[in-house]
Structure formats: C-alpha cells, structure tokens
Scaffold this motif. Structure first.
Motif, PDB file in Angstrom:
ATOM      1  N   ALA A  47       8.389  -1.167  52.201  1.00 30.55           N
ATOM      2  CA  ALA A  47       7.658  -1.058  53.469  1.00 30.55           C
ATOM      3  C   ALA A  47       7.502   0.411  53.871  1.00 30.55           C
ATOM      4  N   LEU A  48       8.571   1.197  53.726  1.00 32.00           N
ATOM      5  CA  LEU A  48       8.503   2.609  54.133  1.00 32.00           C
ATOM      6  C   LEU A  48       7.576   3.400  53.215  1.00 32.00           C
ATOM      7  N   ALA A  49       7.444   2.955  51.987  1.00 34.97           N
ATOM      8  CA  ALA A  49       6.542   3.630  51.049  1.00 34.97           C
ATOM      9  C   ALA A  49       5.082   3.467  51.451  1.00 34.97           C
ATOM     10  N   GLN A  50       4.803   2.557  52.376  1.00 39.32           N
ATOM     11  CA  GLN A  50       3.424   2.336  52.821  1.00 39.32           C
ATOM     12  C   GLN A  50       3.040   3.258  53.985  1.00 39.32           C
ATOM     13  N   LEU A  51       3.991   4.027  54.490  1.00 40.40           N
ATOM     14  CA  LEU A  51       3.674   4.914  55.623  1.00 40.40           C
ATOM     15  C   LEU A  51       2.687   5.984  55.183  1.00 40.40           C
ATOM     16  N   PRO A  52       1.808   6.380  56.094  1.00 39.53           N
ATOM     17  CA  PRO A  52       0.856   7.432  55.737  1.00 39.53           C
ATOM     18  C   PRO A  52       1.561   8.775  55.587  1.00 39.53           C
ATOM     19  N   GLU A  53       0.910   9.669  54.846  1.00 46.34           N
ATOM     20  CA  GLU A  53       1.495  10.986  54.604  1.00 46.34           C
ATOM     21  C   GLU A  53       1.747  11.694  55.937  1.00 46.34           C
ATOM     22  N   GLY A  54       2.875  12.322  56.019  1.00 46.71           N
ATOM     23  CA  GLY A  54       3.218  13.028  57.257  1.00 46.71           C
ATOM     24  C   GLY A  54       4.165  12.219  58.108  1.00 46.71           C
ATOM     25  N   SER A  55       4.004  10.901  58.094  1.00 47.23           N
ATOM     26  CA  SER A  55       4.986  10.055  58.761  1.00 47.23           C
ATOM     27  C   SER A  55       6.204   9.923  57.849  1.00 47.23           C
ATOM     28  N   LEU A 166       7.447 -11.003  58.210  1.00 44.26           N
ATOM     29  CA  LEU A 166       7.069 -11.303  56.829  1.00 44.26           C
ATOM     30  C   LEU A 166       8.289 -11.601  55.967  1.00 44.26           C
ATOM     31  N   GLY A 167       8.173 -12.659  55.176  1.00 44.07           N
ATOM     32  CA  GLY A 167       9.254 -13.032  54.275  1.00 44.07           C
ATOM     33  C   GLY A 167       8.843 -12.879  52.822  1.00 44.07           C
ATOM     34  N   VAL A 168       9.788 -12.450  52.025  1.00 36.44           N
ATOM     35  CA  VAL A 168       9.554 -12.331  50.586  1.00 36.44           C
ATOM     36  C   VAL A 168      10.427 -13.357  49.883  1.00 36.44           C
ATOM     37  N   PRO A 169       9.811 -14.415  49.330  1.00 35.93           N
ATOM     38  CA  PRO A 169      10.578 -15.418  48.583  1.00 35.93           C
ATOM     39  C   PRO A 169      10.817 -14.951  47.150  1.00 35.93           C
ATOM     40  N   ASP A 178       7.061   0.572  43.938  1.00 39.44           N
ATOM     41  CA  ASP A 178       7.079   0.550  45.400  1.00 39.44           C
ATOM     42  C   ASP A 178       6.048  -0.424  45.956  1.00 39.44           C
ATOM     43  N   ALA A 179       5.840  -1.528  45.253  1.00 39.49           N
ATOM     44  CA  ALA A 179       4.891  -2.552  45.696  1.00 39.49           C
ATOM     45  C   ALA A 179       5.515  -3.939  45.520  1.00 39.49           C
ATOM     46  N   LEU A 180       4.936  -4.896  46.245  1.00 38.05           N
ATOM     47  CA  LEU A 180       5.264  -6.297  45.992  1.00 38.05           C
ATOM     48  C   LEU A 180       4.324  -6.801  44.902  1.00 38.05           C
ATOM     49  N   ASP A 188      -0.316  -7.993  53.074  1.00 36.98           N
ATOM     50  CA  ASP A 188       0.235  -8.440  54.359  1.00 36.98           C
ATOM     51  C   ASP A 188       1.292  -7.445  54.859  1.00 36.98           C
ATOM     52  N   LEU A 189       2.130  -6.989  53.939  1.00 36.38           N
ATOM     53  CA  LEU A 189       3.164  -6.019  54.316  1.00 36.38           C
ATOM     54  C   LEU A 189       2.514  -4.739  54.838  1.00 36.38           C
ATOM     55  N   ARG A 190       1.485  -4.270  54.130  1.00 35.94           N
ATOM     56  CA  ARG A 190       0.800  -3.046  54.550  1.00 35.94           C
ATOM     57  C   ARG A 190       0.151  -3.215  55.928  1.00 35.94           C
ATOM     58  N   THR A 191      -0.439  -4.384  56.146  1.00 36.58           N
ATOM     59  CA  THR A 191      -1.053  -4.655  57.449  1.00 36.58           C
ATOM     60  C   THR A 191       0.000  -4.612  58.547  1.00 36.58           C
ATOM     61  N   LEU A 192       1.142  -5.221  58.282  1.00 28.07           N
ATOM     62  CA  LEU A 192       2.191  -5.256  59.306  1.00 28.07           C
ATOM     63  C   LEU A 192       2.774  -3.870  59.568  1.00 28.07           C
TER      64      LEU A 192
END
Ligand SMILES: Cc1cc2nc3c(=O)[nH]c(=O)nc-3n(C[C@H](O)[C@H](O)[C@H](O)COP(=O)(O)O)c2cc1C
Length: 209
Positions: A47-55, A166-169, A178-180, A188-192
């Motif tokens: 999830a943290l790997a989806q943050l935009p650069e700088g964040s 979000l749940g990951v089964p 760094d992806a599902l 969905d994870l990226r959207t959230l």
C-alpha cells in the motif's frame, strides 16, 4: 522506521493531483502482526509503495513493544513505546491499519495500539485522523470480520476510517514484488490509497488558519 517512496511513473501519473496541489503526505502504517514473514506487513508495504513521489510512508515498529493498555500506567506516565507511537501518529497525515484476523476479530496487537491512541479520552491522537483499514488472511474472506471490527473501534476512538476497507484473501500467494497479483484487487488498493490521501488533504487546516 521503514521509509517507502513511490517507484513507478504510471503510479505517479495516476496520483498526480496530490502533487499538483503540493499536498505531500506522510502515511504511518500500524501492522497487527509481529510475525517476521507477516503477509499483513507485506500488504502495508504494498500500500505504501503506491504513494506518489514526494509523499512518504513508514511502518511503525512500536506496536510490538506496547504493554497492554492500563489506565493506571497511562496516568502515571505513558511508557516510552506509547509516547513514541502517539508522536508518530501525530506527525502522520493519515494512518493505515493493517490487521490479520485472529479468531474472528482483529489481532490483539492492532486493538492494543488503537487503545493507546484513543486516550486521553475524547482527545486521543487518533482523533480526526483519516485511517484506511486493510487486512490479509490465508482464508477466502480476507479478514472481513477483523476489518469490520477495526473500522468500528477506530470510529469509537475518534478516528476517521474510510468506510471502504480492503481484504486480501489467500495472502500467502497474493503478492508479487510491490503489487498484488490480482489486478482488480491491486487497482482497488491503489484507489483506496488515493481516497486516503484525499481524506487527509481535506482534513488539513487551510493555510494561514
Ligand atoms: C491465533 C490465530 C487465529 C486465527 N484466526 C483466524 C480467523 O479467525 N480467520 C482467518 O481468516 N484466519 C485466522 N487465522 C489465520 C491468520 O489470518 C493467518 O495466519 C495470517 O496469515 C496471519 O497474518 P500474518 O501473515 O500477517 O501474520 C488465525 C491465525 C492465528 C495464529
């Protein structure tokens, strides 16, 4: 603290509105499993790997060092791990709460962290903080009960959980770098994560106030 920044140009494009507003965020992850090979920790990293650069994002190491919440101990002077966790949450714009499901609820590690963050009563550091709840389990339901319970507890503690979680089964087979692996779940994870940043931007006080 473990620091992650976004890696992929495509990710940066999709989350670009946060860059253009200059609203760079820091997201703190609290993980409810202390297991070395924890799939929930892996989910937090993803999830943290989806943050935009700088964040920036970090995973707190402190939940594992918290004693069980005790009002006597807290009023006599909170233990170092609790004081430091409160400071970490205070410095974060938003929180990821990532919990496994243990016997139909969130893990004790996750619940105990919420308890420490909920006090002093009515003014805990989690108050008004946007929170995204995630959960990974080896079973098919993706920690549904644990996530529902976490949303309820964070709400009662004064936090602002996103109503979607979000749940990951089948978590042992769910990750690829760094992806599902499942594209829809990854989207969905990226959207959230984007929704969490939006909530954090909205909850910031206007400049100059
Ligand atoms: C004490 C215990 C209770 C568990 N109870 C549940 C449960 O109620 N539902 C479920 O889906 N998985 C349950 N599991 C399986 C965990 O969700 C699974 O081990 C998960 O991978 C743990 O997360 P981690 O990989 O981050 O450590 C339980 C595991 C343990 C150790």
């Amino acid at each position: 603290m473990t620091i992650f920044t976004a890696r992929r140009a495509a990710q940066r494009r999709e989350l670009a509105p946060f860059l253009s507003t200059g609203a760079l965020m820091h997201v703190l992850a609290i993980v409810g499993s202390t297991r070395a090979a924890s799939t929930n920790r892996r989910l937090a990293e993803t999830a943290l790997a989806q943050l935009p650069e700088g964040s920036t994002g970090s995973i707190s190491e402190l939940p594992a060092h918290l004693p069980f919440y005790d009002e006597d101990v807290d009023s006599a002077g909170a233990p170092d791990a609790a004081t430091r966790l409160r400071a970490e949450v205070g410095e974060a714009d938003a929180v990821l709460l990532v919990t496994p499901e243990y016997n139909g609820g969130m893990s004790a590690v996750a619940k105990n962290a919420i308890d420490w963050l909920s006090r002093p009563f009515g003014d805990g550091i989690i108050k008004g903080k946007p929170v995204l709840v995630l959960g990974a389990t080896m079973s098919a339901r993706g920690a549904q009960w644990a996530r529902e319970e976490a949303v309820k507890s964070v709400t009662i503690a004064g936090g602002l959980p996103l109503q979607r979680h979000l749940g990951v089964p089948s978590a042992f087979e769910a990750f690829d770098e760094d992806a599902l692996r499942e594209p829809e779940l990854h989207d969905d994870l990226r959207t959230l994560v984007g929704d969490l940043l939006t909530a954090a931007a909205e909850s910031r006080e206007p400049a100059g106030v």
